[in-house]
Design an enzyme around this catalytic site. Structure first.
Site, PDB file in Angstrom:
ATOM      1  N   CYS A 195       0.856  -1.191   0.000  1.00  0.00           N
ATOM      2  CA  CYS A 195       0.000   0.000   0.000  1.00  0.00           C
ATOM      3  C   CYS A 195       0.890   1.240   0.000  1.00  0.00           C
ATOM      4  CB  CYS A 195      -0.931  -0.081   1.207  1.00  0.00           C
ATOM      5  SG  CYS A 195      -1.519   1.487   1.838  1.00  0.00           S
ATOM      6  N   CYS A 233       0.485   3.886   2.664  1.00  0.00           N
ATOM      7  CA  CYS A 233       0.935   3.365   3.970  1.00  0.00           C
ATOM      8  C   CYS A 233       2.433   3.564   4.116  1.00  0.00           C
ATOM      9  CB  CYS A 233       0.644   1.870   4.097  1.00  0.00           C
ATOM     10  SG  CYS A 233      -1.094   1.437   3.980  1.00  0.00           S
TER      11      CYS A 233
END
Ligand SMILES: Cc1cc2nc3c(=O)[nH]c(=O)nc-3n(C[C@H](O)[C@H](O)[C@H](O)COP(=O)(O)OP(=O)(O)OC[C@H]3O[C@@H](n4cnc5c(N)ncnc54)[C@H](O)[C@@H]3O)c2cc1C
Lengths: 291, 103
Positions: free
Chosen positions: B31, B34
């Site tokens: 991600c 993230c």
């Protein structure tokens, strides 16, 4: 360590290109994100009569004149879509859709108007079934039903990707081109009305259907500026700037349609010029402060 | 303060029974946002010792993410005295992270 650019420019329309040429004249190291075809808003225009020196030219002719200008100055467009910009201490971290990471001391937002109206329920269910990133969140839909609302043909691969984990994938194209997705995706041509649920998303209401779904992926071509950079101040649906094109974030400037009306080529180019010079003064002042 | 990795096994002990407020970062390796948020959370952890920072790798601790009803990452969740107090989805700035835990 990552290469640290002086200025990252997001957008290759008249605002972004004008920023780029002015920053280049001032010998700054720039990275210019945008599309190879410059800007769809230029290519689509028929006859442009209000841009100095372009009398009677078509959008295509203007785009090729712009292209010639940047080519001569050896300015390259990096054809990647910026998805996130993060202010970190004294620089900005920039992430693109294909996972590339860049760093720049300052940022100029010139990505055109980007405030597509939110779908009713979109904000309310963000993180509760509404997602903007299929790569990030696909794993949470193992064995579940996911619906993708795609604003651009390039989002079709995200729907295909979701079929690897989800039990069922619906795809709602928001464009008129032909849709090519794998046979596991069910394509539904309809108008999106509302996202509904209680604690979490349960259904997507369309004009002619109500889909029972666990999640809705909303994949727009342009990211709203305030979700592009956290903490950016917005006023009347546009990025708030002062006369020097400064935003509320130190080292972040904006120019063109993204800062407000009138939406015009000349205004965009002029603001790009100001934004570039403001970024240059910002960088020079910072350098003097360090030495 | 040191960052603790949390999964279903130590969630009760590290989060629910914590005597100080907890800031939880739910993330996954693939991600992108993230990966941008992670270092900021690390900085916040380093610079503050009035709360505890824990990380949940949603890839390895999917059962815990599910238990917490996380369906979008990055997600930051605050806990106080064993109960969730605040939640934020998506990339936010360092100042916003601090506001989240201090609220
Ligand atoms: C059909 C039509 C005709 C027009 N005719 C005229 C006219 O005759 N005269 C006039 O003055 N104005 C005209 N306009 C208005 C004019 O097109 C705009 O005001 C002008 O293009 C704004 O420039 P800009 O640089 O701010 O944004 P844009 O031209 O919209 O450029 C934005 C650029 O940013 C890129 N971008 C966006 N988001 C990202 C991202 N996340 N990452 C990377 N790149 C990104 C886009 O791909 C695009 O290249 C017309 C508009 C249209 C649609």
């Amino acid at each position: 360590m990552e290469k640290r650019y002086d200025i990252a420019i997001i957008g290759s329309g008249p605002a972004g290109l004008s920023t780029a040429i002015n920053a280049k004249v001032r010998k700054k190291e720039i990275i210019l994100f945008g599309s190879e075809d410059i800007s769809s808003k230029i290519a689509k225009a028929h006859g442009i009569n209000n841009y100095l020196g372009m009398y009677g030219k078509s959008g295509e002719e203007m785009a090729s004149a712009f292209r010639h200008h940047i080519d001569e100055m050896e300015i390259r467009i990096t054809p990647e879509k910026v998805t996130n910009i993060m202010p970190v201490d004294d620089y900005y971290a920039i992430l693109t859709k294909n996972g590339m990471y860049y760093e720049a001391a300052s940022v100029i937002l010139a990505s055109g108007i980007s405030f597509g109206k939110a779908i009713p329920g979109e904000k309310e269910f963000l993180g509760k079934g509404v997602s903007y990133c299929a790569t990030c969140d696909a794993m949470f839909y193992r064995g579940k039903v996911a619906t993708v609302i795609g604003y651009n043909k390039s989002e079709e691969e995200e729907a295909d990707f979701l079929t690897q984990v989800a039990e069922k994938v619906y795809y709602i194209p928001m464009y008129t081109d032909e849709v090519n997705v794998n046979e596991k995706v069910e394509v539904i041509q309809d108008k999106v009305l509302e996202i509904r649920g209680d604690q979490k998303v349960t259904e997507l209401v369309l004009r002619n259907h109500v889909l029972t779904t666990d999640g809705v992926f909303i994949l727009r071509e342009s990211v709203a500026a305030d979700s592009l950079i956290p903490g950016l101040e917005i006023e009347d649906n546009h990025v708030k700037v002062d006369r020097l094109m400064k935003t509320n974030l130190n080292g972040c400037f904006a120019a063109g349609d993204i800062v407000g009306k009138p939406y015009q080529y000349s205004k965009a180019a002029g603001e790009g010029n100001i934004a570039a010079l403001s970024a240059v003064s910002y960088l020079d002042a910072r350098r003097r402060a360090v030495v | 303060m040191k960052i603790v990795n949390v999964d279903n096994k130590n969630f009760e002990q590290e989060v629910l029974q914590s005597t100080v407020p907890v800031l939880m970062d739910v993330w996954a390796p693939w991600c992108g946002p993230c990966r941008m948020l992670g270092p900021l959370v690390d900085q916040v952890a380093e610079e503050n010792d009035n709360f505890k920072v824990v990380k949940v790798n949603a890839d390895e601790a999917g059962d815990l993410a599910q238990k917490l009803n996380v369906v979008s990452i990055p997600a930051l969740i605050c806990f106080k005295s064993g109960a969730e107090t605040k939640r934020s989805i998506g990339l936010i700035s360092k100042a916003e992270i601090l506001k989240l835990v201090e609220a």
